[in-house]
Design an enzyme around this catalytic site. Structure first.
Site, PDB file in Angstrom:
ATOM      1  N   SER A 135       0.770  48.173  23.915  1.00  0.00           N
ATOM      2  CA  SER A 135      -0.214  47.737  24.896  1.00  0.00           C
ATOM      3  C   SER A 135      -0.846  48.926  25.590  1.00  0.00           C
ATOM      4  O   SER A 135      -0.190  49.958  25.807  1.00  0.00           O
ATOM      5  CB  SER A 135       0.456  46.835  25.938  1.00  0.00           C
ATOM      6  N   TYR A 155       6.402  44.951  32.133  1.00  0.00           N
ATOM      7  CA  TYR A 155       5.869  44.705  30.791  1.00  0.00           C
ATOM      8  C   TYR A 155       5.515  46.020  30.114  1.00  0.00           C
ATOM      9  O   TYR A 155       5.879  46.259  28.954  1.00  0.00           O
ATOM     10  CB  TYR A 155       4.638  43.803  30.896  1.00  0.00           C
TER      11      TYR A 155
END
Length: 335
Positions: free
Chosen positions: A127, A152
């Site tokens: 990501s 995350y």
């Protein structure tokens, strides 16, 4: 007949589109998903229902944090290529346990299954959030990414390090992909494009962070999928940049690469809202709110490596992408 390609997170946004693309190209696909209720399960079920009637698709419902279930999956299907997109998404911190179970334990089980299953290439989702507090723009894979500001992001950075260790120890060819703000048909309802569209269509107020003075490298899902599919058959050679930095020449370089996949054209959120208003034909009722914890003001992808190695970079404009998304949204929701 060639072995099937495993796509994890196949009922998810990107996973669904990847499975569709592979099936259209004539591949057999095994799609796995755990159907966690992070958002409306009806959307996940609707995506999966479009895949299941296709003869070359085999759907499996499995939580990859189940080590034995994951090993059994690999024993039954004899994969050679794996596209691992399953994860607990979202930079908003709520409960750490799903991130640990899916993004850490689930990823470890995937690495172990790939190692023992003699997989030729593992492509996995990272990501753009791994860049965290970085201030240098555009974000480059060659810059440090040691300051994640969400759990995350920390788990995705951990995935890259775990994959590199397996590549180094066992020669497992791995490619990590840092996605930048993906949107499009069948998207996630918790993300800005879908969330704003849904609220504006229903006449509800939208919350706009930092008066809309936030920039994102919005990347249309078809461009993301094209990058993934092009890479799945391109197992990486050892990274020469890492090889040059090895402290010990006796340590073999690792067949592991990381690529950004983004538009390299940041757009202001105010412009995103205006494009959605135009596509829907109605104005937004806005409320300005502070930038939430875990968010950054701007993202921008340096796609030099992707262009050089794969001969492809995302190119869909935000105008075109929003037009396509709103067309899908109207059909799906009957608006």
């Amino acid at each position: 007949m060639s072995s099937p390609i495993l796509v994890t997170g196949a009922a998810g946004f990107i996973g669904y589109h990847v499975a569709e693309k592979l099936l259209a190209a004539g591949h057999r696909v095994v799609g796995v998903d755990s159907f966690t209720p992070y958002y409306d399960l009806r959307l996940k079920e609707a995506r999966f229902a479009r895949l299941e009637p296709q003869s070359a698709f085999r759907g499996e419902r499995l939580d990859l944090s189940d080590a034995e279930g994951t090993r059994d999956l690999f024993r039954r299907h004899r994969f050679e290529r794996v596209i691992h997109l399953a994860a607990q998404p979202g930079v908003r911190f709520v409960d750490p346990q799903p991130y640990a179970a899916s993004n850490l334990m689930g990823f470890m089980n995937m690495l172990e299954a790939c190692r023992h299953g003699e997989i030729r290439h593992l492509v996995y989702a990272s990501s753009s959030s791994v860049y965290g507090a970085n201030r240098k723009l555009p974000f480059s894979e060659h810059d440090s990414a040691d300051h994640p500001i969400s759990l995350y992001a920390a788990t995705k950075k951990a995935n890259e390090m775990m994959a590199h260790s397996y590549a180094s120890l066992f020669g497992l060819a791995c490619t990590g992909l840092r996605f930048f703000t993906v949107y499009g048909p069948w998207g996630r309802p918790d993300m800005a494009v879908y969330k704003f569209t849904h609220a504006i269509a229903e006449g509800r107020r939208i919350e706009v962070a930092n008066a809309g003075k936030v920039w994102r490298d919005f990347t249309y899902v078809d461009d993301i999928v094209e990058g993934i599919v092009r890479l799945v058959d391109r197992a990486p050679a050892p990274d020469p940049a890492w090889d040059a930095q090895r402290p010990d020449p006796a340590i073999s370089p690792a067949p592991h690469r990381v690529y950004n996949i983004g538009n390299d054209r940041p757009e202001e959120v105010n412009r995103l809202v205006a494009l959605i208003e135009d596509a829907l034909g109605r104005k937004a009722d806005r409320a300005d709110v502070p930038l939430p914890p875990g968010d950054v003001l701007e993202t921008r992808a340096d796609v030099t490596d992707l262009r050089r190695d794969v001969g492809f970079v995302p190119s869909t404009s935000l105008e075109e992408g929003i037009r396509r998304f709103v067309t899908w949204y109207r059909g799906y929701h009957g608006v």
